[in-house]
Design a protein around this motif. Structure first.
Motif, PDB file in Angstrom:
ATOM      1  N   LEU A  80       0.829  -1.201   0.000  1.00  0.00           N
ATOM      2  CA  LEU A  80       0.000   0.000   0.000  1.00  0.00           C
ATOM      3  C   LEU A  80       0.868   1.258   0.000  1.00  0.00           C
ATOM      4  N   MET A  81       1.920   1.248   0.816  1.00  0.00           N
ATOM      5  CA  MET A  81       2.825   2.406   0.851  1.00  0.00           C
ATOM      6  C   MET A  81       3.500   2.610  -0.507  1.00  0.00           C
ATOM      7  N   ALA A  82       3.936   1.533  -1.125  1.00  0.00           N
ATOM      8  CA  ALA A  82       4.576   1.638  -2.441  1.00  0.00           C
ATOM      9  C   ALA A  82       3.574   2.148  -3.478  1.00  0.00           C
ATOM     10  N   ASN A  83       2.334   1.664  -3.412  1.00  0.00           N
ATOM     11  CA  ASN A  83       1.295   2.149  -4.329  1.00  0.00           C
ATOM     12  C   ASN A  83       1.015   3.631  -4.108  1.00  0.00           C
ATOM     13  N   PHE A  84       0.980   4.039  -2.864  1.00  0.00           N
ATOM     14  CA  PHE A  84       0.751   5.444  -2.521  1.00  0.00           C
ATOM     15  C   PHE A  84       1.853   6.323  -3.120  1.00  0.00           C
ATOM     16  N   LEU A  85       3.106   5.920  -2.946  1.00  0.00           N
ATOM     17  CA  LEU A  85       4.224   6.680  -3.518  1.00  0.00           C
ATOM     18  C   LEU A  85       4.071   6.806  -5.027  1.00  0.00           C
ATOM     19  N   ASP A  86       3.738   5.691  -5.664  1.00  0.00           N
ATOM     20  CA  ASP A  86       3.609   5.671  -7.115  1.00  0.00           C
ATOM     21  C   ASP A  86       2.463   6.561  -7.590  1.00  0.00           C
ATOM     22  N   GLU A  87       1.314   6.452  -6.952  1.00  0.00           N
ATOM     23  CA  GLU A  87       0.144   7.228  -7.365  1.00  0.00           C
ATOM     24  C   GLU A  87       0.341   8.734  -7.193  1.00  0.00           C
ATOM     25  N   TRP A  88       1.131   9.122  -6.220  1.00  0.00           N
ATOM     26  CA  TRP A  88       1.356  10.545  -5.961  1.00  0.00           C
ATOM     27  C   TRP A  88       2.677  11.033  -6.568  1.00  0.00           C
ATOM     28  N   ASP A  89       3.230  10.262  -7.501  1.00  0.00           N
ATOM     29  CA  ASP A  89       4.480  10.625  -8.186  1.00  0.00           C
ATOM     30  C   ASP A  89       5.596  10.953  -7.209  1.00  0.00           C
ATOM     31  N   MET A  90       5.719  10.108  -6.195  1.00  0.00           N
ATOM     32  CA  MET A  90       6.784  10.247  -5.214  1.00  0.00           C
ATOM     33  C   MET A  90       7.784   9.120  -5.441  1.00  0.00           C
ATOM     34  N   VAL A  91       9.045   9.414  -5.144  1.00  0.00           N
ATOM     35  CA  VAL A  91      10.105   8.430  -5.334  1.00  0.00           C
ATOM     36  C   VAL A  91      10.824   8.220  -4.013  1.00  0.00           C
ATOM     37  N   LEU A  92      10.960   6.961  -3.616  1.00  0.00           N
ATOM     38  CA  LEU A  92      11.815   6.643  -2.476  1.00  0.00           C
ATOM     39  C   LEU A  92      13.235   6.589  -3.025  1.00  0.00           C
ATOM     40  N   GLU A  93      13.973   7.669  -2.835  1.00  0.00           N
ATOM     41  CA  GLU A  93      15.325   7.740  -3.403  1.00  0.00           C
ATOM     42  C   GLU A  93      16.281   6.781  -2.722  1.00  0.00           C
ATOM     43  N   LYS A  94      16.139   6.660  -1.408  1.00  0.00           N
ATOM     44  CA  LYS A  94      16.981   5.718  -0.675  1.00  0.00           C
ATOM     45  C   LYS A  94      16.483   5.611   0.753  1.00  0.00           C
ATOM     46  N   VAL A  95      16.938   4.558   1.394  1.00  0.00           N
ATOM     47  CA  VAL A  95      16.729   4.336   2.816  1.00  0.00           C
ATOM     48  C   VAL A  95      18.089   4.516   3.468  1.00  0.00           C
ATOM     49  N   VAL A  96      18.117   5.198   4.604  1.00  0.00           N
ATOM     50  CA  VAL A  96      19.376   5.384   5.330  1.00  0.00           C
ATOM     51  C   VAL A  96      19.195   4.907   6.766  1.00  0.00           C
ATOM     52  N   VAL A  97      19.944   3.873   7.139  1.00  0.00           N
ATOM     53  CA  VAL A  97      20.007   3.456   8.541  1.00  0.00           C
ATOM     54  C   VAL A  97      21.091   4.345   9.143  1.00  0.00           C
ATOM     55  N   HIS A  98      20.652   5.299   9.971  1.00  0.00           N
ATOM     56  CA  HIS A  98      21.567   6.376  10.366  1.00  0.00           C
ATOM     57  C   HIS A  98      22.026   6.354  11.811  1.00  0.00           C
ATOM     58  N   ALA A  99      21.400   5.544  12.667  1.00  0.00           N
ATOM     59  CA  ALA A  99      21.803   5.566  14.072  1.00  0.00           C
ATOM     60  C   ALA A  99      21.510   4.233  14.742  1.00  0.00           C
ATOM     61  N   LEU A 100      22.256   4.011  15.820  1.00  0.00           N
ATOM     62  CA  LEU A 100      22.047   2.867  16.699  1.00  0.00           C
ATOM     63  C   LEU A 100      22.175   3.398  18.120  1.00  0.00           C
ATOM     64  N   GLN A 101      21.050   3.361  18.853  1.00  0.00           N
ATOM     65  CA  GLN A 101      21.045   3.859  20.233  1.00  0.00           C
ATOM     66  C   GLN A 101      20.330   2.845  21.118  1.00  0.00           C
ATOM     67  N   ASP A 102      20.999   2.434  22.183  1.00  0.00           N
ATOM     68  CA  ASP A 102      20.411   1.473  23.114  1.00  0.00           C
ATOM     69  C   ASP A 102      19.885   0.231  22.391  1.00  0.00           C
ATOM     70  N   ASN A 103      20.687  -0.307  21.497  1.00  0.00           N
ATOM     71  CA  ASN A 103      20.362  -1.508  20.723  1.00  0.00           C
ATOM     72  C   ASN A 103      19.156  -1.338  19.803  1.00  0.00           C
ATOM     73  N   THR A 104      18.800  -0.101  19.486  1.00  0.00           N
ATOM     74  CA  THR A 104      17.712   0.182  18.557  1.00  0.00           C
ATOM     75  C   THR A 104      18.261   0.917  17.353  1.00  0.00           C
ATOM     76  N   PHE A 105      17.976   0.380  16.157  1.00  0.00           N
ATOM     77  CA  PHE A 105      18.399   1.024  14.919  1.00  0.00           C
ATOM     78  C   PHE A 105      17.362   2.053  14.506  1.00  0.00           C
ATOM     79  N   TYR A 106      17.823   3.115  13.842  1.00  0.00           N
ATOM     80  CA  TYR A 106      16.954   4.174  13.341  1.00  0.00           C
ATOM     81  C   TYR A 106      17.207   4.355  11.856  1.00  0.00           C
ATOM     82  N   ALA A 107      16.129   4.567  11.109  1.00  0.00           N
ATOM     83  CA  ALA A 107      16.246   4.731   9.656  1.00  0.00           C
ATOM     84  C   ALA A 107      15.437   5.933   9.196  1.00  0.00           C
ATOM     85  N   LEU A 108      15.789   6.396   8.005  1.00  0.00           N
ATOM     86  CA  LEU A 108      15.062   7.478   7.349  1.00  0.00           C
ATOM     87  C   LEU A 108      14.686   7.041   5.946  1.00  0.00           C
TER      88      LEU A 108
END
Length: 168
Positions: free
Chosen positions: A60-88
């Motif tokens: 559904l998220m991928a369809n939403f991006l496509d229908e609204w002419d949005m592009v997921l340029e990249k995913v960035v895993v940017h942090a690790l805090q208290d054994n929890t990873f964070y992404a953008l």
């Protein structure tokens, strides 16, 4: 940042928790990220190109991006805090770019569905990656040791250039 690919899903031997395993392009480093059962199924579904009869959340998220002419340029895993990873999610719509906070498992599931690259910050890899090819790591260490062992003081003297400028 280092680009990584999904190598697959594994189960932790002790806890039976799913782990998504990312590997760098040289396949020398792997980054294990513990995820939930639902996210594991979503990632496996994308890896195996499974098409559900009705869109699941990441579809559904991928369809939403496509229908609204949005592009997921990249995913960035940017942090690790208290054994929890964070992404953008780095999303573009025309000239507008947005960074959206996401769990790495959701970001990876969406990246697989949109053929978007997955990047990981060097600090995260340094803190949480595991070596995959210990022989190659040891060979690299030995080559560096040999290089340093064979250095001579004259190797540090600047060659060429303006020698006359030093005497002025």
């Amino acid at each position: 940042m280092i680009e990584m690919k999904v190598a697959g899903i594994a189960l932790d031997a002790a806890t039976r928790s799913p782990i998504v395993l990312l590997k760098d392009n040289s396949e020398r480093r792997a980054l294990p990220i513990y995820i939930g059962q639902d996210q594991a199924r979503a990632i496996i579904g994308a890896i195996e190109n499974q098409k559900p009869p009705r869109p699941l959340t990441h579809d559904l998220m991928a369809n939403f991006l496509d229908e609204w002419d949005m592009v997921l340029e990249k995913v960035v895993v940017h942090a690790l805090q208290d054994n929890t990873f964070y992404a953008l999610l780095m999303i573009r719509q025309g000239d507008t770019k947005k960074e959206i906070d996401a769990r790495p498992s959701d970001a990876i599931a969406l990246a697989l569905r949109t053929d978007s690259p997955i990047w990981v910050m060097e600090e995260v890899i340094a803190d949480a990656s595991i070596p995959v090819d210990r022989d190659a790591d040891e060979a690299e260490r030995q080559a560096f040791h040999d290089f340093v062992s064979n250095l001579r003081p004259e190797d540090f003297i600047q060659r060429g250039g303006s020698a006359g400028a030093e005497s002025q």
